[in-house]
Design an enzyme around this catalytic site. Structure first.
Site, PDB file in Angstrom:
ATOM      1  N   CYS A 196     -18.331 -19.893   7.892  1.00 32.29           N
ATOM      2  CA  CYS A 196     -19.053 -19.400   6.698  1.00 32.29           C
ATOM      3  C   CYS A 196     -19.320 -20.534   5.712  1.00 32.29           C
ATOM      4  CB  CYS A 196     -18.201 -18.312   6.039  1.00 32.29           C
ATOM      5  SG  CYS A 196     -18.879 -17.680   4.498  1.00 32.29           S
TER       6      CYS A 196
ATOM      7  N   CYS B 145     -20.614 -19.689  -0.024  1.00 36.01           N
ATOM      8  CA  CYS B 145     -20.357 -20.159  -1.394  1.00 36.01           C
ATOM      9  C   CYS B 145     -21.080 -21.483  -1.654  1.00 36.01           C
ATOM     10  CB  CYS B 145     -18.853 -20.291  -1.642  1.00 36.01           C
ATOM     11  SG  CYS B 145     -17.990 -21.239  -0.380  1.00 36.01           S
TER      12      CYS B 145
ATOM     13  N   CYS C 161     -20.354 -28.047 -12.473  1.00 30.13           N
ATOM     14  CA  CYS C 161     -19.961 -26.631 -12.477  1.00 30.13           C
ATOM     15  C   CYS C 161     -20.177 -26.027 -13.873  1.00 30.13           C
ATOM     16  CB  CYS C 161     -18.500 -26.490 -12.060  1.00 30.13           C
ATOM     17  SG  CYS C 161     -17.898 -24.789 -12.148  1.00 30.13           S
TER      18      CYS C 161
ATOM     19  N   CYS D 269     -19.293 -19.324 -13.653  1.00 32.48           N
ATOM     20  CA  CYS D 269     -20.023 -18.157 -13.164  1.00 32.48           C
ATOM     21  C   CYS D 269     -19.189 -17.586 -12.036  1.00 32.48           C
ATOM     22  CB  CYS D 269     -21.424 -18.540 -12.706  1.00 32.48           C
ATOM     23  SG  CYS D 269     -21.502 -19.434 -11.150  1.00 32.48           S
TER      24      CYS D 269
ATOM     25  N   ASP E 140      -1.695 -22.309 -16.011  1.00 36.90           N
ATOM     26  CA  ASP E 140      -2.855 -23.165 -16.179  1.00 36.90           C
ATOM     27  C   ASP E 140      -2.646 -24.083 -17.386  1.00 36.90           C
ATOM     28  OD1 ASP E 140      -5.353 -24.097 -15.626  1.00 36.90           O
ATOM     29  OD2 ASP E 140      -6.447 -22.444 -16.549  1.00 36.90           O
TER      30      ASP E 140
ATOM     31  N   CYS F 126     -18.418 -14.311  -1.572  1.00 37.66           N
ATOM     32  CA  CYS F 126     -17.376 -14.460  -0.547  1.00 37.66           C
ATOM     33  C   CYS F 126     -17.034 -13.107   0.081  1.00 37.66           C
ATOM     34  CB  CYS F 126     -16.124 -15.084  -1.171  1.00 37.66           C
ATOM     35  SG  CYS F 126     -14.800 -15.276   0.030  1.00 37.66           S
TER      36      CYS F 126
ATOM     37  N   CYS G 132     -11.873 -19.204   6.510  1.00 39.26           N
ATOM     38  CA  CYS G 132     -13.293 -19.354   6.163  1.00 39.26           C
ATOM     39  C   CYS G 132     -14.173 -19.441   7.407  1.00 39.26           C
ATOM     40  CB  CYS G 132     -13.504 -20.597   5.304  1.00 39.26           C
ATOM     41  SG  CYS G 132     -12.973 -20.370   3.583  1.00 39.26           S
TER      42      CYS G 132
ATOM     43  N   CYS H  66     -19.847 -18.156  -6.756  1.00 34.71           N
ATOM     44  CA  CYS H  66     -19.188 -18.639  -5.533  1.00 34.71           C
ATOM     45  C   CYS H  66     -18.038 -17.718  -5.120  1.00 34.71           C
ATOM     46  CB  CYS H  66     -18.721 -20.084  -5.682  1.00 34.71           C
ATOM     47  SG  CYS H  66     -17.608 -20.374  -7.056  1.00 34.71           S
TER      48      CYS H  66
ATOM     49  N   CYS I  16     -24.122 -21.738  -4.794  1.00 39.48           N
ATOM     50  CA  CYS I  16     -23.850 -22.353  -6.099  1.00 39.48           C
ATOM     51  C   CYS I  16     -25.167 -22.811  -6.751  1.00 39.48           C
ATOM     52  CB  CYS I  16     -22.890 -23.531  -5.943  1.00 39.48           C
ATOM     53  SG  CYS I  16     -22.649 -24.397  -7.515  1.00 39.48           S
TER      54      CYS I  16
HETATM   55  S1  SF4 Z   1     -18.400 -21.348 -10.734  1.00 38.77           S
HETATM   56 FE1  SF4 Z   1     -20.644 -21.254 -10.449  1.00 38.77          FE
HETATM   57  S2  SF4 Z   1     -21.339 -23.333 -10.923  1.00 38.77           S
HETATM   58 FE2  SF4 Z   1     -19.124 -23.489 -10.569  1.00 38.77          FE
HETATM   59  S3  SF4 Z   1     -18.892 -23.973  -8.377  1.00 38.77           S
HETATM   60 FE3  SF4 Z   1     -18.838 -21.740  -8.546  1.00 38.77          FE
HETATM   61  S4  SF4 Z   1     -20.966 -21.073  -8.227  1.00 38.77           S
HETATM   62 FE4  SF4 Z   1     -21.004 -23.258  -8.710  1.00 38.77          FE
HETATM   63  S1  SF4 Z   2     -17.774 -17.657   0.907  1.00 38.40           S
HETATM   64 FE1  SF4 Z   2     -15.548 -17.316   1.064  1.00 38.40          FE
HETATM   65  S2  SF4 Z   2     -15.149 -17.195   3.305  1.00 38.40           S
HETATM   66 FE2  SF4 Z   2     -17.184 -18.114   3.026  1.00 38.40          FE
HETATM   67  S3  SF4 Z   2     -16.771 -20.317   3.058  1.00 38.40           S
HETATM   68 FE3  SF4 Z   2     -16.801 -19.655   0.904  1.00 38.40          FE
HETATM   69  S4  SF4 Z   2     -14.664 -19.253   0.401  1.00 38.40           S
HETATM   70 FE4  SF4 Z   2     -14.796 -19.323   2.650  1.00 38.40          FE
END
Ligand code: SF4
Ligand code: SF4
Length: 287
Positions: free
Chosen positions: A187, A190, A210, A237, A129, A244, A184, A240, A194
């Site tokens: 679905c 996520c 974010c 956070c 990173d 999943c 995915c 998301c 958010c």
């Molecule tokens: S880390 Fe939190 S604020 Fe950022 S995209 Fe994921 S759910 Fe949203």
């Molecule tokens: S929650 Fe996971 S499986 Fe569902 S759309 Fe988001 S990344 Fe894909």
């Protein structure tokens, strides 16, 4: 330089798992398949004030052969940072030892292993990173996992609670098969979950909304309309990722001796109390 035998890659893979990595692969360096998405993302200003991602930084990211001239392949690895511990206020990835330091040392050990096996020096550079690389693109090409709609790389062995790291080498290693599947399906959990609306479409992160960006990168005050939705969370956070279904299935318990276990003073402390503690720290305690 001639190609290295497949047995070398298998040995390197065993070495990586021995060092505690949870996924391993090799990618030939080149133009990222996600380059058009990256360009569109920049064009839309989704990077907020992170100017280092644009201009010369963007140019380097548009071809993985550029950051370390002469390198032809990347050994790509992923290390789990858990995912089963209670969430908040600090995002799970930031609660333990500094992953840049921990993983760079492990990646350097992969480099030393390669040199020992081949019996001569190899030009290589570790990235954790820390360089102008589209890491998830590289990881997908190296077969580690797929891009979730939450923009995270999801690995079948440890979910998306993983750090990515790589070793760029001037050595013709045999590339792994890319991870082509998109698991995915229909679905959208996520995107729906958010809290700040930072996922406006599948695989599009509006970094400027974010919580990670708002509490690490943004130097100005946090925009008023986003404050309540942030819920006192810091360094991003886990929402998301937590929602999943693949993380429920694949994420791992951290071992007792994992460097990524939460530091005791970060464990379950409300964000206001944590802020007061941090403000009361001197430099040695903070670092
Ligand atoms: S880390 Fe939190 S604020 Fe950022 S995209 Fe994921 S759910 Fe949203
Ligand atoms: S929650 Fe996971 S499986 Fe569902 S759309 Fe988001 S990344 Fe894909």
């Amino acid at each position: 330089m001639g190609g290295a035998p497949a047995s070398l890659t298998r040995g390197l893979e065993a070495c990586a798992y021995g060092l505690g990595f949870d996924a391993f692969g090799v990618a030939a360096l080149g133009e990222p398949a996600t380059r058009p998405h990256f360009d569109a993302w920049l064009e839309a200003g989704r990077h907020g004030t992170m100017a280092y991602l644009d201009g010369a930084g963007a140019e380097l990211r548009r071809d993985a052969r550029q950051p370390h001239p002469g390198a032809t392949h990347a050994v790509v690895v992923a290390a789990s940072y858990g995912g089963r511990e209670p969430s908040g206020p600090v995002a799970r990835y930031a609660r333990g030892d500094d992953y840049h330091v921990v993983l760079r040392e492990r990646v350097r050990e992969l480099h030393r292993w390669l040199e020992r096996e081949l019996g001569h020096p190899i030009d290589a550079r570790p990235y954790v990173d820390s360089g102008p690389i589209l890491e998830r693109d590289l990881a997908q090409r190296a077969g580690l996992g797929w891009f979730g709609k939450n923009t995270m790389l999801i690995t079948p062995r440890a979910g998306s609670f993983v750090f990515l790291a790589s070793l760029f080498v001037s050595l013709e290693l045999e590339p792994s098969a890319p991870f082509e599947a998109d698991r995915c399906g229909a679905c959208t959990r996520c995107l729906d979950a958010c809290p700040t609306g930072a996922l406006p479409a599948p695989r599009v992160l509006d970094a400027s909304r974010c919580i990670s960006y708002l509490t690490i990168e943004l130097r100005d005050g946090i925009p008023e309309p986003l404050r309540a939705a942030m819920g006192g969370l810091l360094y991003g956070c886990d929402i998301c990722n937590d929602v999943c279904p693949y993380n429920r299935k694949f994420s791992k318990e951290l071992s007792e001796d994992s460097p990524f276990r939460p530091r005791p003073f970060l464990d379950g402390v409300p964000s206001r109390e944590l802020a007061l503690r941090v403000l009361g720290m001197g430099v040695p305690e903070y670092t």
